[in-house]
Design a protein around this motif. Structure first.
Motif, PDB file in Angstrom:
ATOM      1  N   GLN A 140       0.808  -6.691 -19.233  1.00  0.00           N
ATOM      2  CA  GLN A 140       0.766  -5.485 -18.428  1.00  0.00           C
ATOM      3  C   GLN A 140      -0.568  -5.339 -17.713  1.00  0.00           C
ATOM      4  OE1 GLN A 140       3.213  -3.212 -18.011  1.00  0.00           O
ATOM      5  NE2 GLN A 140       4.631  -4.444 -19.220  1.00  0.00           N
ATOM      6  N   SER A 141      -1.180  -6.296 -17.392  1.00  0.00           N
ATOM      7  CA  SER A 141      -2.502  -6.218 -16.763  1.00  0.00           C
ATOM      8  C   SER A 141      -2.378  -6.532 -15.277  1.00  0.00           C
ATOM      9  CB  SER A 141      -3.456  -7.189 -17.435  1.00  0.00           C
ATOM     10  OG  SER A 141      -2.987  -8.503 -17.264  1.00  0.00           O
ATOM     11  N   ARG A 142      -3.396  -6.134 -14.548  1.00  0.00           N
ATOM     12  CA  ARG A 142      -3.410  -6.368 -13.108  1.00  0.00           C
ATOM     13  C   ARG A 142      -3.819  -7.821 -12.837  1.00  0.00           C
ATOM     14  NH1 ARG A 142      -6.929  -1.615 -10.638  1.00  0.00           N
ATOM     15  NH2 ARG A 142      -6.573  -2.696  -8.751  1.00  0.00           N
ATOM     16  N   PRO A 143      -3.245  -8.403 -11.879  1.00  0.00           N
ATOM     17  CA  PRO A 143      -3.654  -9.775 -11.578  1.00  0.00           C
ATOM     18  C   PRO A 143      -5.063  -9.787 -10.957  1.00  0.00           C
ATOM     19  CG  PRO A 143      -1.996  -9.020 -10.042  1.00  0.00           C
ATOM     20  CD  PRO A 143      -2.162  -7.958 -11.050  1.00  0.00           C
ATOM     21  N   LEU A 144      -5.705 -10.789 -11.176  1.00  0.00           N
ATOM     22  CA  LEU A 144      -7.060 -10.942 -10.635  1.00  0.00           C
ATOM     23  C   LEU A 144      -6.994 -11.181  -9.142  1.00  0.00           C
ATOM     24  CD1 LEU A 144      -8.585 -13.252 -13.341  1.00  0.00           C
ATOM     25  CD2 LEU A 144      -9.078 -10.859 -12.955  1.00  0.00           C
ATOM     26  N   PRO A 145      -7.952 -10.617  -8.427  1.00  0.00           N
ATOM     27  CA  PRO A 145      -7.930 -10.819  -6.988  1.00  0.00           C
ATOM     28  C   PRO A 145      -8.284 -12.282  -6.642  1.00  0.00           C
ATOM     29  CG  PRO A 145      -9.807  -9.485  -7.629  1.00  0.00           C
ATOM     30  CD  PRO A 145      -9.021  -9.746  -8.855  1.00  0.00           C
ATOM     31  N   LEU A 146      -7.725 -12.733  -5.604  1.00  0.00           N
ATOM     32  CA  LEU A 146      -7.995 -14.091  -5.147  1.00  0.00           C
ATOM     33  C   LEU A 146      -9.383 -14.145  -4.530  1.00  0.00           C
ATOM     34  CD1 LEU A 146      -4.607 -14.814  -3.444  1.00  0.00           C
ATOM     35  CD2 LEU A 146      -5.362 -15.613  -5.657  1.00  0.00           C
ATOM     36  N   ARG A 147     -10.029 -15.302  -4.730  1.00  0.00           N
ATOM     37  CA  ARG A 147     -11.350 -15.432  -4.139  1.00  0.00           C
ATOM     38  C   ARG A 147     -11.204 -15.639  -2.656  1.00  0.00           C
ATOM     39  NH1 ARG A 147     -14.819 -19.192  -8.061  1.00  0.00           N
ATOM     40  NH2 ARG A 147     -14.163 -18.189  -9.904  1.00  0.00           N
ATOM     41  N   GLY A 148     -11.921 -15.064  -1.945  1.00  0.00           N
ATOM     42  CA  GLY A 148     -11.904 -15.223  -0.512  1.00  0.00           C
ATOM     43  C   GLY A 148     -10.958 -14.242   0.157  1.00  0.00           C
ATOM     44  N   ALA A 149     -10.119 -13.595  -0.603  1.00  0.00           N
ATOM     45  CA  ALA A 149      -9.226 -12.592  -0.018  1.00  0.00           C
ATOM     46  C   ALA A 149      -9.965 -11.257   0.041  1.00  0.00           C
ATOM     47  CB  ALA A 149      -7.972 -12.452  -0.851  1.00  0.00           C
ATOM     48  N   PRO A 150      -9.757 -10.535   1.054  1.00  0.00           N
ATOM     49  CA  PRO A 150     -10.460  -9.239   1.105  1.00  0.00           C
ATOM     50  C   PRO A 150      -9.959  -8.325  -0.013  1.00  0.00           C
ATOM     51  CG  PRO A 150      -8.866  -9.395   2.882  1.00  0.00           C
ATOM     52  CD  PRO A 150      -8.873 -10.727   2.172  1.00  0.00           C
ATOM     53  N   GLU A 151     -10.868  -7.504  -0.456  1.00  0.00           N
ATOM     54  CA  GLU A 151     -10.505  -6.567  -1.529  1.00  0.00           C
ATOM     55  C   GLU A 151      -9.557  -5.513  -0.973  1.00  0.00           C
ATOM     56  OE1 GLU A 151     -13.367  -4.713  -3.980  1.00  0.00           O
ATOM     57  OE2 GLU A 151     -14.573  -6.506  -4.024  1.00  0.00           O
ATOM     58  N   ALA A 152      -8.658  -5.076  -1.798  1.00  0.00           N
ATOM     59  CA  ALA A 152      -7.718  -4.030  -1.373  1.00  0.00           C
ATOM     60  C   ALA A 152      -8.456  -2.693  -1.292  1.00  0.00           C
ATOM     61  CB  ALA A 152      -6.571  -3.924  -2.355  1.00  0.00           C
ATOM     62  N   VAL A 153      -8.269  -2.029  -0.202  1.00  0.00           N
ATOM     63  CA  VAL A 153      -8.939  -0.741   0.025  1.00  0.00           C
ATOM     64  C   VAL A 153      -8.062   0.355  -0.602  1.00  0.00           C
ATOM     65  CG1 VAL A 153      -9.817   0.808   1.797  1.00  0.00           C
ATOM     66  CG2 VAL A 153      -9.800  -1.653   2.171  1.00  0.00           C
ATOM     67  N   PRO A 154      -8.693   1.200  -1.400  1.00  0.00           N
ATOM     68  CA  PRO A 154      -7.866   2.276  -1.982  1.00  0.00           C
ATOM     69  C   PRO A 154      -7.292   3.178  -0.877  1.00  0.00           C
ATOM     70  CG  PRO A 154     -10.188   2.693  -2.428  1.00  0.00           C
ATOM     71  CD  PRO A 154     -10.089   1.352  -1.766  1.00  0.00           C
ATOM     72  N   PRO A 155      -6.095   3.691  -1.070  1.00  0.00           N
ATOM     73  CA  PRO A 155      -5.497   4.521  -0.013  1.00  0.00           C
ATOM     74  C   PRO A 155      -6.307   5.814   0.190  1.00  0.00           C
ATOM     75  CG  PRO A 155      -4.147   4.575  -1.996  1.00  0.00           C
ATOM     76  CD  PRO A 155      -5.243   3.595  -2.242  1.00  0.00           C
ATOM     77  N   ARG A 156      -6.363   6.209   1.406  1.00  0.00           N
ATOM     78  CA  ARG A 156      -7.117   7.424   1.737  1.00  0.00           C
ATOM     79  C   ARG A 156      -6.262   8.650   1.431  1.00  0.00           C
ATOM     80  NH1 ARG A 156      -9.376   6.906   7.619  1.00  0.00           N
ATOM     81  NH2 ARG A 156     -10.422   8.777   6.993  1.00  0.00           N
ATOM     82  N   ARG A 157      -6.926   9.630   0.969  1.00  0.00           N
ATOM     83  CA  ARG A 157      -6.225  10.895   0.703  1.00  0.00           C
ATOM     84  C   ARG A 157      -6.301  11.784   1.936  1.00  0.00           C
ATOM     85  NH1 ARG A 157      -7.549  12.783  -5.369  1.00  0.00           N
ATOM     86  NH2 ARG A 157      -6.381  11.126  -6.354  1.00  0.00           N
ATOM     87  N   LEU A 158      -5.169  12.367   2.267  1.00  0.00           N
ATOM     88  CA  LEU A 158      -5.137  13.263   3.417  1.00  0.00           C
ATOM     89  C   LEU A 158      -5.433  14.689   2.950  1.00  0.00           C
ATOM     90  CD1 LEU A 158      -1.925  11.980   5.172  1.00  0.00           C
ATOM     91  CD2 LEU A 158      -4.270  11.445   5.746  1.00  0.00           C
ATOM     92  N   ARG A 159      -6.182  15.360   3.733  1.00  0.00           N
ATOM     93  CA  ARG A 159      -6.440  16.768   3.419  1.00  0.00           C
ATOM     94  C   ARG A 159      -6.296  17.579   4.697  1.00  0.00           C
ATOM     95  NH1 ARG A 159     -12.709  17.936   3.201  1.00  0.00           N
ATOM     96  NH2 ARG A 159     -13.216  16.627   4.951  1.00  0.00           N
ATOM     97  N   LEU A 160      -5.989  18.867   4.521  1.00  0.00           N
ATOM     98  CA  LEU A 160      -5.781  19.755   5.655  1.00  0.00           C
ATOM     99  C   LEU A 160      -7.114  20.145   6.262  1.00  0.00           C
ATOM    100  CD1 LEU A 160      -3.025  22.201   4.385  1.00  0.00           C
ATOM    101  CD2 LEU A 160      -2.833  20.530   6.190  1.00  0.00           C
ATOM    102  N   VAL A 161      -7.097  20.152   7.548  1.00  0.00           N
ATOM    103  CA  VAL A 161      -8.284  20.612   8.259  1.00  0.00           C
ATOM    104  C   VAL A 161      -8.020  22.071   8.629  1.00  0.00           C
ATOM    105  CG1 VAL A 161      -9.727  20.296  10.299  1.00  0.00           C
ATOM    106  CG2 VAL A 161      -8.705  18.331   9.140  1.00  0.00           C
TER     107      VAL A 161
END
Length: 191
Positions: free
Chosen positions: A7-28
């Motif tokens: 149940q663990s997360r796979p390790l990121p591949l070397r040379g692949a860009p890191e996954a950017v966490p999704p941005r949270r939307l907020r009301l202006v």
């Protein structure tokens, strides 16, 4: 190996860009939302509605009370009219009594017939011996006296407090009123 996968997360591949966490939307906040809604106006509207309801209830209460007083007044008036109606019916019954009719008939010169004659319609036969009615004042004495009509005036006598000339036609100035023909019944003047 086990049958349960890890149940663990796979390790990121070397040379692949890191996954950017999704941005949270907020009301202006917009300009409309930035203004605060006035709380005082809601209080004034609610207080006004309460006062309006209280005033309407007061007006309806006063109207209902006034209607109850009018109804009571009309019931009292109806009872008075009922009493007057009963009194007039009793007076009419007294005036329609046989004793009153006999007194008035005697005053007008009528006498009771002590020898009535009957006519049988089937064959036209006359039953009895016809004779002229005779009698004088007091011919109806055998009638039971009626105390209710003791103070009732007779037909050709004026009632107490009435003027004797009431009910006669007035003659033109300088002339005496015309006398009724001999033996005629007096008639009232109608308007």
């Amino acid at each position: 190996m086990s049958a349960v996968p890890a149940q663990s997360r796979p390790l990121p591949l070397r040379g692949a860009p890191e996954a950017v966490p999704p941005r949270r939307l907020r009301l202006v906040p917009s300009r409309v939302a930035a203004r605060k809604k006035p709380r005082l106006s809601y209080a004034v509207i609610a207080l006004g509605a309460i006062l309006l309801v209280a005033a309407a209830q007061l007006v309806l209460s006063v109207a209902m009370t006034q209607g109850a007083y009018e109804l009571d007044h009309l019931r009292i008036e109806q009872a008075s009219v009922d009493r007057d109606s009963q009194l007039v019916r009793e007076q009419l019954d007294a005036l329609q009594s046989p004793q009153n009719l006999a007194r008035n008939a005697e005053q007008l010169g009528m006498v009771p017939n002590t020898n009535p004659v009957y006519l049988r319609l089937s064959d036209g036969a006359v039953l009895g011996v016809p004779q002229a009615a005779s009698g004088g004042a007091g011919a109806s004495v055998p009638l039971v006296p009626n105390s209710l009509i003791a103070d009732v005036p007779l037909v050709n006598q004026p009632a107490a407090g009435e003027n004797a000339a009431v009910g006669t036609a007035e003659a033109p100035a300088g002339q005496a009123p015309a006398a009724p023909p001999a033996g005629a019944l007096p008639t009232p003047a109608t308007h």
